[in-house]
Design an enzyme around this catalytic site. Structure first.
Site, PDB file in Angstrom:
ATOM      1  N   CYS A 223      58.300  60.912  54.098  1.00  0.00           N
ATOM      2  CA  CYS A 223      59.586  61.603  54.021  1.00  0.00           C
ATOM      3  C   CYS A 223      59.486  62.762  53.029  1.00  0.00           C
ATOM      4  O   CYS A 223      58.851  62.640  51.985  1.00  0.00           O
ATOM      5  CB  CYS A 223      60.732  60.688  53.614  1.00  0.00           C
ATOM      6  SG  CYS A 223      61.123  59.372  54.771  1.00  0.00           S
TER       7      CYS A 223
ATOM      8  N   ARG B  28      53.138  65.244  54.353  1.00  0.00           N
ATOM      9  CA  ARG B  28      53.530  63.896  53.950  1.00  0.00           C
ATOM     10  C   ARG B  28      53.649  62.941  55.132  1.00  0.00           C
ATOM     11  O   ARG B  28      53.679  61.732  54.963  1.00  0.00           O
ATOM     12  CB  ARG B  28      54.860  63.943  53.179  1.00  0.00           C
ATOM     13  CG  ARG B  28      54.768  64.724  51.894  1.00  0.00           C
ATOM     14  CD  ARG B  28      56.122  64.875  51.236  1.00  0.00           C
ATOM     15  NE  ARG B  28      56.631  63.610  50.731  1.00  0.00           N
ATOM     16  CZ  ARG B  28      56.326  63.091  49.551  1.00  0.00           C
ATOM     17  NH1 ARG B  28      55.488  63.723  48.754  1.00  0.00           N
ATOM     18  NH2 ARG B  28      56.853  61.948  49.161  1.00  0.00           N
TER      19      ARG B  28
ATOM     20  N   TRP C 172      60.150  59.831  57.978  1.00  0.00           N
ATOM     21  CA  TRP C 172      59.184  58.872  58.522  1.00  0.00           C
ATOM     22  C   TRP C 172      59.945  57.581  58.723  1.00  0.00           C
ATOM     23  O   TRP C 172      60.424  56.981  57.778  1.00  0.00           O
ATOM     24  CB  TRP C 172      58.019  58.684  57.542  1.00  0.00           C
ATOM     25  CG  TRP C 172      56.876  57.890  58.079  1.00  0.00           C
ATOM     26  CD1 TRP C 172      55.834  58.350  58.837  1.00  0.00           C
ATOM     27  CD2 TRP C 172      56.618  56.493  57.867  1.00  0.00           C
ATOM     28  NE1 TRP C 172      54.952  57.321  59.113  1.00  0.00           N
ATOM     29  CE2 TRP C 172      55.420  56.169  58.534  1.00  0.00           C
ATOM     30  CE3 TRP C 172      57.292  55.476  57.192  1.00  0.00           C
ATOM     31  CZ2 TRP C 172      54.876  54.888  58.534  1.00  0.00           C
ATOM     32  CZ3 TRP C 172      56.760  54.196  57.192  1.00  0.00           C
ATOM     33  CH2 TRP C 172      55.569  53.913  57.855  1.00  0.00           C
TER      34      TRP C 172
ATOM     35  N   ASN D  80      64.819  59.531  50.689  1.00  0.00           N
ATOM     36  CA  ASN D  80      63.459  59.026  50.868  1.00  0.00           C
ATOM     37  C   ASN D  80      63.414  57.650  50.219  1.00  0.00           C
ATOM     38  O   ASN D  80      63.765  57.500  49.053  1.00  0.00           O
ATOM     39  CB  ASN D  80      62.452  59.972  50.197  1.00  0.00           C
ATOM     40  CG  ASN D  80      61.017  59.478  50.310  1.00  0.00           C
ATOM     41  OD1 ASN D  80      60.730  58.538  51.040  1.00  0.00           O
ATOM     42  ND2 ASN D  80      60.119  60.120  49.577  1.00  0.00           N
ATOM     43  N   GLY D  81      62.984  56.626  50.957  1.00  0.00           N
ATOM     44  CA  GLY D  81      62.894  55.289  50.391  1.00  0.00           C
ATOM     45  C   GLY D  81      63.532  54.260  51.304  1.00  0.00           C
ATOM     46  O   GLY D  81      63.801  54.520  52.483  1.00  0.00           O
TER      47      GLY D  81
ATOM     48  N   GLU E 129      34.953  53.786  55.204  1.00  0.00           N
ATOM     49  CA  GLU E 129      35.704  55.026  55.081  1.00  0.00           C
ATOM     50  C   GLU E 129      35.476  55.934  56.298  1.00  0.00           C
ATOM     51  O   GLU E 129      36.413  56.566  56.796  1.00  0.00           O
ATOM     52  CB  GLU E 129      35.310  55.753  53.792  1.00  0.00           C
ATOM     53  CG  GLU E 129      35.907  57.138  53.603  1.00  0.00           C
ATOM     54  CD  GLU E 129      37.423  57.157  53.513  1.00  0.00           C
ATOM     55  OE1 GLU E 129      38.001  58.259  53.582  1.00  0.00           O
ATOM     56  OE2 GLU E 129      38.054  56.083  53.393  1.00  0.00           O
TER      57      GLU E 129
ATOM     58  N   LYS F 263      38.422  57.283  58.823  1.00  0.00           N
ATOM     59  CA  LYS F 263      38.681  58.695  59.121  1.00  0.00           C
ATOM     60  C   LYS F 263      38.769  58.915  60.631  1.00  0.00           C
ATOM     61  O   LYS F 263      39.637  59.655  61.108  1.00  0.00           O
ATOM     62  CB  LYS F 263      37.560  59.577  58.536  1.00  0.00           C
ATOM     63  CG  LYS F 263      37.667  59.794  57.054  1.00  0.00           C
ATOM     64  CD  LYS F 263      38.849  60.656  56.704  1.00  0.00           C
ATOM     65  CE  LYS F 263      39.522  60.282  55.433  1.00  0.00           C
ATOM     66  NZ  LYS F 263      40.016  58.961  55.218  1.00  0.00           N
TER      67      LYS F 263
ATOM     68  N   GLU G 238      42.048  57.486  61.933  1.00  0.00           N
ATOM     69  CA  GLU G 238      43.232  58.212  61.462  1.00  0.00           C
ATOM     70  C   GLU G 238      43.526  59.465  62.268  1.00  0.00           C
ATOM     71  O   GLU G 238      44.684  59.737  62.593  1.00  0.00           O
ATOM     72  CB  GLU G 238      43.058  58.607  59.990  1.00  0.00           C
ATOM     73  CG  GLU G 238      43.238  57.480  59.003  1.00  0.00           C
ATOM     74  CD  GLU G 238      43.065  57.953  57.568  1.00  0.00           C
ATOM     75  OE1 GLU G 238      43.884  57.572  56.732  1.00  0.00           O
ATOM     76  OE2 GLU G 238      42.109  58.717  57.298  1.00  0.00           O
TER      77      GLU G 238
ATOM     78  N   HIS H  19      26.045  38.997  63.087  1.00  0.00           N
ATOM     79  CA  HIS H  19      26.962  37.860  62.994  1.00  0.00           C
ATOM     80  C   HIS H  19      28.247  38.104  63.779  1.00  0.00           C
ATOM     81  O   HIS H  19      29.301  37.592  63.410  1.00  0.00           O
ATOM     82  CB  HIS H  19      27.289  37.571  61.525  1.00  0.00           C
ATOM     83  CG  HIS H  19      26.103  37.132  60.734  1.00  0.00           C
ATOM     84  ND1 HIS H  19      25.486  35.922  60.919  1.00  0.00           N
ATOM     85  CD2 HIS H  19      25.404  37.763  59.748  1.00  0.00           C
ATOM     86  CE1 HIS H  19      24.459  35.805  60.082  1.00  0.00           C
ATOM     87  NE2 HIS H  19      24.391  36.920  59.374  1.00  0.00           N
TER      88      HIS H  19
ATOM     89  N   LYS I  19      51.128  60.961  54.015  1.00  0.00           N
ATOM     90  CA  LYS I  19      50.200  61.254  52.925  1.00  0.00           C
ATOM     91  C   LYS I  19      50.470  60.378  51.712  1.00  0.00           C
ATOM     92  O   LYS I  19      49.567  59.825  51.103  1.00  0.00           O
ATOM     93  CB  LYS I  19      50.311  62.741  52.542  1.00  0.00           C
ATOM     94  CG  LYS I  19      49.323  63.178  51.467  1.00  0.00           C
ATOM     95  CD  LYS I  19      47.916  63.125  52.011  1.00  0.00           C
ATOM     96  CE  LYS I  19      46.882  63.539  50.990  1.00  0.00           C
ATOM     97  NZ  LYS I  19      45.522  63.367  51.519  1.00  0.00           N
TER      98      LYS I  19
END
Length: 615
Positions: free
Chosen positions: A2, A27, A75, A101-102, A488, A492, A495, A511, A610
């Site tokens: 947001c 964001r 968001w 926001n929240g 990582e 990426k 995402e 395994h 973000k």
């Protein structure tokens, strides 16, 4: 997540708010809206989709006049992404307007009570409940907006950064904060409000960052007033000079912020160790570590808490701290830490890692650790952020603004900071010889130019991306220090390209994941010469025997993997513990190019934010 933007002054608010929303697109969001007031008419436009959609709609249907304006990128939390649930929201009377926001956790009980009092609701959001609660307080208590906001916020449970105005008081915006960031820009007879300073950097370099449970009343031609929400006490505003500049938040000729930030890593790493790494004197200078050396050296263990990419940096740090400094380390998902009743004592050191310094889960972990008496050390990128203020000590990464949602330079600069700490503790602990210590410092100083060398493989990596862009799954393998890099790399790819990918320790492949390998499964294997090289080559042979497609990340001059792999990407040679700073570079570029070839929104991938400021 947001984004909040607000303006009150003598300029036209619309272009300022609109540009501010564009600056905050990094964001992550799914809808956007703006409300403007010109002293007579209140004009609002909001829509599901991007800020560009909002701009088109606004210019077609709505007046853009007015010197008071608030804007929002949402968001979704409460209610699906649609036009109605988008912010801003009105109160029932139509006089009050809010952006938020929240999350208001007790919104349902508040809503039921307000419905009993005759209020109606158009959206599914907790925010519409909050604005009507504020209106209810104004009506029943017969108070002005600022006091009503204060009383209402003392009744809510949750997190918020809000901006509210009352069209009957057109010279005033009320803002408040708990758990979500909020910056106030101080201009000449004007005020700016935003989730961070980027929306107003060209207008003023004077900013106030509200602390938790503080509110401010911004009135034209009046000094700013900041009060504690709980007890109404006045707070002396601390105005700081912004270090951000406009060039840092523009693309600088790159097609995407993500690519720009990948290429900024040599400088970002150098800026992170600049002034801290004194190679000629064989000294590491970090005030936050030096001032608390006894806490580190006497710790029973170090607990690292983080989320996402920062968690992967923490996993690399676990190897570094235990290998070099011989201090036990546990790495925890911050989002799980507070909920599993962890054993924490006064002899623990907790290192909290966050790019934004506002990650809600990490902040919750910090508060829990502090309540148990642990010493908490923060590693973040944003000066003045909440984590920087809530921790006992810490270190900034100096990566500069990271606008792309998928972190790149955050990862490498976090590893750089954590390496510096581990090396300093190793020397203080006596677990590293003087010659090894000097060699480590010398090699770390060379890392920026070696990252620059690794970036030269970009065109080669782009060609590999063309080959594998239509894959539905990928497997990433690494051992030792490079196992977290495999995690990582897979993150990426997920995402920004939305291709399913998994990272595994290379030895774990047999395994379970080996069942997935066939001629359609690309496998990215990190196989540098330092650390378990022969074992990794054996793993590659196992993949080859099952017709898997192999992309090897290898040390320059490698022969063995080149003979087995379908493709190889070379990185310069370095010490084993520093190799993640190099091996992550081709994985970032591979993800980037695959996403671009697939036509994805690289800087703003779907559903992601973000700065995750809600739990």
């Amino acid at each position: 997540m947001c984004g909040i933007v607000g303006y009150i002054g003598r300029r036209e608010a619309y272009p300022i708010v609109l540009k501010g929303l564009k600056r905050l697109e990094y964001r992550g969001y799914d809808s956007a809206g703006i409300a403007l007031y010109d002293g007579k008419d209140l004009n609002m436009c909001k829509t599901k989709g991007k800020v560009a959609d909002l701009e088109t709609l606004f210019n077609k249907n709505t007046s853009t006049s007015g010197t008071l304006g608030i804007g929002h990128t949402r968001w979704a939390t409460h209610g699906v992404p649609n036009d109605v649930n988008s912010h801003p929201h009105y109160s029932n009377s139509g006089n009050l307007v809010i952006i938020h926001n929240g999350i208001i956790e007790n919104y349902d009980s508040l809503k039921k009570e307000l419905i009993k009092r005759g209020y109606t609701f158009q959206s599914d959001t907790d925010t519409e409940v909050l604005i009507n609660l504020i209106e209810d307080v104004m009506t029943n208590e017969k108070v002005k907006l600022g006091k009503a906001v204060q009383i209402a916020l003392n009744q809510v449970v949750g997190a918020y950064a809000i901006a509210v105005f009352d069209k009957t008081r057109p010279n005033e915006i009320v803002v408040a904060k708990l758990g979500s960031p909020l910056a106030i820009g101080i201009g000449d007879g004007e005020f700016f409000v935003a989730s961070d300073a980027s929306p107003f950097i060209e207008f003023t370099d004077n900013a106030i960052y509200l602390e938790d449970e503080e509110m401010a009343i911004l009135r034209l031609d009046k000094d700013i007033k900041i009060r504690k929400i709980a007890d109404d006490s006045l707070v002396n505003p601390y105005i700081q000079k912004l270090q951000l500049n406009l060039e840092q938040i523009e693309k600088g000729g790159f097609d995407h912020f993500m690519l720009k930030e990948i290429y900024e890593q040599p400088l970002a790493i150098k800026d992170t160790y600049r002034g801290r790494l004194l190679v000629d004197d064989a000294i590491i200078k970090m005030v936050g570590v030096e001032d608390n050396m006894k806490r580190f050296l006497n710790a029973d263990r170090i607990i690292i808490v983080a989320c996402g990419t920062s968690w992967h940096a923490g996993l690399v740090a676990e190897y570094i701290f235990e290998d070099l400094a011989r201090i036990p380390v546990e790495v925890e998902y911050a989002s799980e830490f507070r909920y599993r009743n962890p054993v924490i004592t006064e002899k623990d050191v907790v290192i909290a890692i966050s790019q934004s310094g506002e990650t809600a889960d990490t902040l919750a972990a910090i508060k829990l650790a502090k309540s148990k008496g642990a010493f908490v050390f923060g590693v973040c990128n944003v000066v003045g952020s909440t984590i920087a203020r809530e921790t006992h000590a810490g270190a900034y990464t100096h990566a500069g603004p990271e606008i792309g949602v998928a972190s790149t330079k955050a990862f490498t600069t976090q590893i750089t900071i954590l390496t510096l700490i581990a090396l300093r503790l190793a020397r203080a602990n006596g677990t590293m010889s003087s010659s090894d210590y000097r060699r480590q410092l010398q090699e770390l100083e060379l890392i920026p130019e070696k990252v620059a060398e690794a970036l030269k493989a970009d065109k080669h990596i782009q060609a590999i991306a063309e080959t594998y862009k239509d894959s539905r799954n990928m497997l990433y393998l690494g051992r030792g220090y490079n196992f977290p890099v495999a995690l990582e790399g897979a993150l990426k790819l997920k995402e920004i390209s939305y291709i399913h990918a998994e990272g595994y320790p290379a030895a774990e492949m047999k395994h379970g994941p080996i069942a997935l390998i066939d001629e359609n499964m690309p496998v990215i294997v990190i196989a540098t010469k330092k650390g378990h090289y022969e074992k990794v080559v054996s793993n590659i042979q196992e993949i080859k025997a099952r017709k898997g497609k192999i992309i090897g990340i290898v040390t320059q001059g490698d022969v063995s993997v080149r003979e087995l792999a379908d493709h190889v990407i070379e990185v310069p040679e370095t010490l084993e513990n520093l190799s993640p700073l190099l091996t992550t570079i081709p994985l970032q570029l591979l993800s980037y190019h695959i996403a671009v070839l697939l036509g994805k929104n690289v800087d703003q991938p779907r559903n992601l934010a973000k700065s995750v400021t809600v739990e």
